[in-house]
Design a protein around this motif. Structure first.
Motif, mmCIF file in Angstrom:
data_model
loop_
_atom_site.group_PDB
_atom_site.id
_atom_site.type_symbol
_atom_site.label_atom_id
_atom_site.label_comp_id
_atom_site.label_asym_id
_atom_site.label_seq_id
_atom_site.Cartn_x
_atom_site.Cartn_y
_atom_site.Cartn_z
ATOM 1 N N ASP A 279 -10.745 0.906 4.367
ATOM 2 C CA ASP A 279 -9.335 0.514 4.287
ATOM 3 C C ASP A 279 -8.887 -0.253 5.530
ATOM 4 N N LEU B 255 -11.550 5.526 4.553
ATOM 5 C CA LEU B 255 -10.626 5.200 5.630
ATOM 6 C C LEU B 255 -11.146 4.005 6.433
ATOM 7 N N GLY C 148 -5.864 10.519 9.517
ATOM 8 C CA GLY C 148 -6.544 9.225 9.477
ATOM 9 C C GLY C 148 -6.055 8.314 10.585
#
Length: 106
Positions: free
Chosen positions: A9, A6, A89
């Motif tokens: 990303d 996460l 997230g």
């Protein structure tokens, strides 16, 4: 949820995952971070001293935890956001972005 992925990303270059406080202390990680996500317990040990070191170093951080007793956190770290598990997230990214004084990139 894979917090490391996460973070990547959303643009994190170097992500360090520590599984216990001894690992954190060996690497002097508190002084190397741009930001941190701190679980309240790591390897069965409280991370509050580590969080205090982050704060003293000026490193922005958030707590991400499933612990239910949050009184000490509210008193000791009133300005630090707590994201409780299970979290999305998006919630975690927004909390870290806010701690860093930024808006999350969507």
């Amino acid at each position: 949820m894979d917090v490391e992925q996460l973070c990547r990303d959303y643009g994190a270059g170097d992500v360090v995952v520590a599984r216990d406080l001894a690992e954190v202390d060996r690497q002097s990680i508190a002084s190397r971070f741009d930001a941190a996500i701190v679980d309240l317990m790591l390897g069965g040990t409280s991370t509050l001293d580590f969080a205090s070191r982050l704060r003293e170093s000026g490193v922005p951080f958030v707590f991400a935890s499933g612990c239910s007793d949050m009184d000490e956190i509210k008193v000791t770290f009133p300005d630090v956001r707590l994201v409780t598990k299970p979290y999305s997230g998006d919630d975690l990214v927004e909390a870290v972005a806010s701690a860093c004084g930024r808006r999350p990139v969507v």
